[in-house]
Design a protein around this motif. Structure first.
Motif, PDB file in Angstrom:
ATOM      1  N   ALA A 127       3.079  -3.722  -4.269  1.00  0.00           N
ATOM      2  CA  ALA A 127       4.449  -4.080  -3.906  1.00  0.00           C
ATOM      3  C   ALA A 127       4.775  -3.674  -2.472  1.00  0.00           C
ATOM      4  O   ALA A 127       4.134  -2.787  -1.892  1.00  0.00           O
ATOM      5  CB  ALA A 127       5.424  -3.418  -4.877  1.00  0.00           C
ATOM      6  N   ALA A 128       5.793  -4.301  -1.920  1.00  0.00           N
ATOM      7  CA  ALA A 128       6.227  -4.034  -0.555  1.00  0.00           C
ATOM      8  C   ALA A 128       6.512  -2.551  -0.348  1.00  0.00           C
ATOM      9  O   ALA A 128       7.018  -1.872  -1.245  1.00  0.00           O
ATOM     10  CB  ALA A 128       7.481  -4.851  -0.249  1.00  0.00           C
ATOM     11  N   TYR A 129       6.131  -2.056   0.820  1.00  0.00           N
ATOM     12  CA  TYR A 129       6.378  -0.678   1.265  1.00  0.00           C
ATOM     13  C   TYR A 129       5.617   0.381   0.467  1.00  0.00           C
ATOM     14  O   TYR A 129       5.916   1.568   0.576  1.00  0.00           O
ATOM     15  CB  TYR A 129       7.881  -0.355   1.265  1.00  0.00           C
ATOM     16  CG  TYR A 129       8.653  -1.186   2.258  1.00  0.00           C
ATOM     17  CD1 TYR A 129       8.751  -0.794   3.587  1.00  0.00           C
ATOM     18  CD2 TYR A 129       9.253  -2.377   1.875  1.00  0.00           C
ATOM     19  CE1 TYR A 129       9.448  -1.559   4.511  1.00  0.00           C
ATOM     20  CE2 TYR A 129       9.948  -3.151   2.783  1.00  0.00           C
ATOM     21  CZ  TYR A 129      10.047  -2.740   4.102  1.00  0.00           C
ATOM     22  OH  TYR A 129      10.721  -3.501   5.012  1.00  0.00           O
ATOM     23  N   SER A 130       4.650   0.001  -0.315  1.00  0.00           N
ATOM     24  CA  SER A 130       3.866   0.957  -1.096  1.00  0.00           C
ATOM     25  C   SER A 130       2.707   1.493  -0.272  1.00  0.00           C
ATOM     26  O   SER A 130       2.264   0.860   0.677  1.00  0.00           O
ATOM     27  CB  SER A 130       3.318   0.279  -2.359  1.00  0.00           C
ATOM     28  OG  SER A 130       4.376  -0.163  -3.164  1.00  0.00           O
ATOM     29  N   VAL A 131       2.207   2.674  -0.670  1.00  0.00           N
ATOM     30  CA  VAL A 131       1.052   3.273  -0.016  1.00  0.00           C
ATOM     31  C   VAL A 131      -0.016   3.519  -1.072  1.00  0.00           C
ATOM     32  O   VAL A 131       0.194   4.308  -2.000  1.00  0.00           O
ATOM     33  CB  VAL A 131       1.403   4.597   0.699  1.00  0.00           C
ATOM     34  CG1 VAL A 131       0.161   5.208   1.330  1.00  0.00           C
ATOM     35  CG2 VAL A 131       2.479   4.369   1.760  1.00  0.00           C
ATOM     36  N   GLY A 153       5.438   2.161  -4.788  1.00  0.00           N
ATOM     37  CA  GLY A 153       5.847   3.515  -4.457  1.00  0.00           C
ATOM     38  C   GLY A 153       4.928   4.203  -3.476  1.00  0.00           C
ATOM     39  O   GLY A 153       3.960   3.655  -2.990  1.00  0.00           O
ATOM     40  N   VAL A 154       5.307   5.474  -3.196  1.00  0.00           N
ATOM     41  CA  VAL A 154       4.552   6.316  -2.284  1.00  0.00           C
ATOM     42  C   VAL A 154       4.321   7.647  -2.983  1.00  0.00           C
ATOM     43  O   VAL A 154       5.254   8.411  -3.144  1.00  0.00           O
ATOM     44  CB  VAL A 154       5.316   6.546  -0.964  1.00  0.00           C
ATOM     45  CG1 VAL A 154       4.538   7.438  -0.025  1.00  0.00           C
ATOM     46  CG2 VAL A 154       5.687   5.225  -0.305  1.00  0.00           C
ATOM     47  N   PRO A 155       3.140   7.926  -3.462  1.00  0.00           N
ATOM     48  CA  PRO A 155       1.983   7.033  -3.512  1.00  0.00           C
ATOM     49  C   PRO A 155       2.172   5.948  -4.574  1.00  0.00           C
ATOM     50  O   PRO A 155       2.953   6.128  -5.524  1.00  0.00           O
ATOM     51  CB  PRO A 155       0.823   7.969  -3.880  1.00  0.00           C
ATOM     52  CG  PRO A 155       1.468   9.054  -4.666  1.00  0.00           C
ATOM     53  CD  PRO A 155       2.841   9.238  -4.065  1.00  0.00           C
ATOM     54  N   ALA A 156       1.453   4.859  -4.438  1.00  0.00           N
ATOM     55  CA  ALA A 156       1.586   3.729  -5.360  1.00  0.00           C
ATOM     56  C   ALA A 156       1.120   4.111  -6.761  1.00  0.00           C
ATOM     57  O   ALA A 156       0.079   4.743  -6.921  1.00  0.00           O
ATOM     58  CB  ALA A 156       0.783   2.540  -4.844  1.00  0.00           C
ATOM     59  N   ARG A 157       1.934   3.731  -7.748  1.00  0.00           N
ATOM     60  CA  ARG A 157       1.612   3.959  -9.163  1.00  0.00           C
ATOM     61  C   ARG A 157       1.791   2.653  -9.920  1.00  0.00           C
ATOM     62  O   ARG A 157       2.601   1.808  -9.534  1.00  0.00           O
ATOM     63  CB  ARG A 157       2.537   5.005  -9.760  1.00  0.00           C
ATOM     64  CG  ARG A 157       2.284   6.410  -9.244  1.00  0.00           C
ATOM     65  CD  ARG A 157       3.259   7.403  -9.877  1.00  0.00           C
ATOM     66  NE  ARG A 157       2.878   8.785  -9.690  1.00  0.00           N
ATOM     67  CZ  ARG A 157       2.959   9.464  -8.557  1.00  0.00           C
ATOM     68  NH1 ARG A 157       3.383   8.851  -7.476  1.00  0.00           N
ATOM     69  NH2 ARG A 157       2.611  10.728  -8.481  1.00  0.00           N
ATOM     70  N   VAL A 158       1.085   2.507 -11.024  1.00  0.00           N
ATOM     71  CA  VAL A 158       1.197   1.292 -11.830  1.00  0.00           C
ATOM     72  C   VAL A 158       2.602   1.222 -12.419  1.00  0.00           C
ATOM     73  O   VAL A 158       3.066   2.167 -13.072  1.00  0.00           O
ATOM     74  CB  VAL A 158       0.139   1.274 -12.962  1.00  0.00           C
ATOM     75  CG1 VAL A 158       0.344   0.063 -13.860  1.00  0.00           C
ATOM     76  CG2 VAL A 158      -1.275   1.266 -12.365  1.00  0.00           C
ATOM     77  N   ILE A 159       3.278   0.094 -12.193  1.00  0.00           N
ATOM     78  CA  ILE A 159       4.611  -0.109 -12.774  1.00  0.00           C
ATOM     79  C   ILE A 159       4.646  -1.316 -13.716  1.00  0.00           C
ATOM     80  O   ILE A 159       5.611  -1.503 -14.438  1.00  0.00           O
ATOM     81  CB  ILE A 159       5.709  -0.266 -11.695  1.00  0.00           C
ATOM     82  CG1 ILE A 159       5.451  -1.501 -10.811  1.00  0.00           C
ATOM     83  CG2 ILE A 159       5.805   0.996 -10.853  1.00  0.00           C
ATOM     84  CD1 ILE A 159       6.625  -1.891  -9.939  1.00  0.00           C
TER      85      ILE A 159
END
Length: 171
Positions: A141-145, A158-164
């Motif tokens: 997703a946008a703006y994720s790391v 998210g930051v850090p990216a997690r499975v949603i």
């Protein structure tokens, strides 16, 4: 084969002055000339590509406006078929070994390959850190790391990216 630094510099100069959605076939030819392996039906808007790395772009891929693709020398970035790197996304293979034993906290440079799976999307202003694999048909997703590998058929955010979201549940 690694990209030629001089040739990729000329590619970057050309895409900087060229309208983003124009002269796509010429941009693809320039990228091949610079040393990248580029498949069929690839769309390139106006990315910035830096480094002396192996760059493989599969068939039917898309790279957006102002995307930053940076590969440290000796690394590889591979986009599998139908994958996309959206506008202003960042894909980078280089990093440093950190520690107080070095003159600067950022010690020697290192690199790890990045693989973007078939049909995956790195969305606007998302970042993929070195050594990560984005699974097949996954969405960053946008703006994720992305600091860990992303499994196939999921959305991470998210930051850090997690499975949603798990797209397999929709089938």
């Amino acid at each position: 084969m690694a990209i030629s630094p001089v040739k990729i510099h000329l590619f970057n100069l050309f895409v900087k002055i060229c309208p983003p959605s124009r002269l796509n076939s010429f941009k693809v030819q320039l990228l091949r000339w610079a040393g990248a392996k580029v498949g069929k039906n690839v769309s390139i808007f106006s990315p910035r590509i830096l480094g002396q790395f192996e760059f493989i772009i599969g068939d039917n891929c898309w790279i957006g406006h102002d995307a930053l693709i940076f590969g440290a020398a000796g690394s590889k970035i591979e986009m599998k078929p139908y994958s996309k790197v959206a506008s202003r996304a960042i894909v980078v293979t280089g990093y440093h070994d950190y520690g107080v034993q070095y003159d600067c906290i950022a010690g020697p440079g290192k690199c790890d390959d990045i693989i973007i799976g078939q049909g995956a999307l790195i969305d606007t202003q998302a970042m993929v850190c070195p050594g990560k694999t984005i699974g097949e048909k996954s969405h960053v997703a946008a703006y994720s790391v992305v600091t860990h590998d992303v499994p196939s058929f999921v959305r991470v955010a998210g930051v850090p990216a997690r499975v949603i979201k798990n797209f397999k549940e929709q089938v």
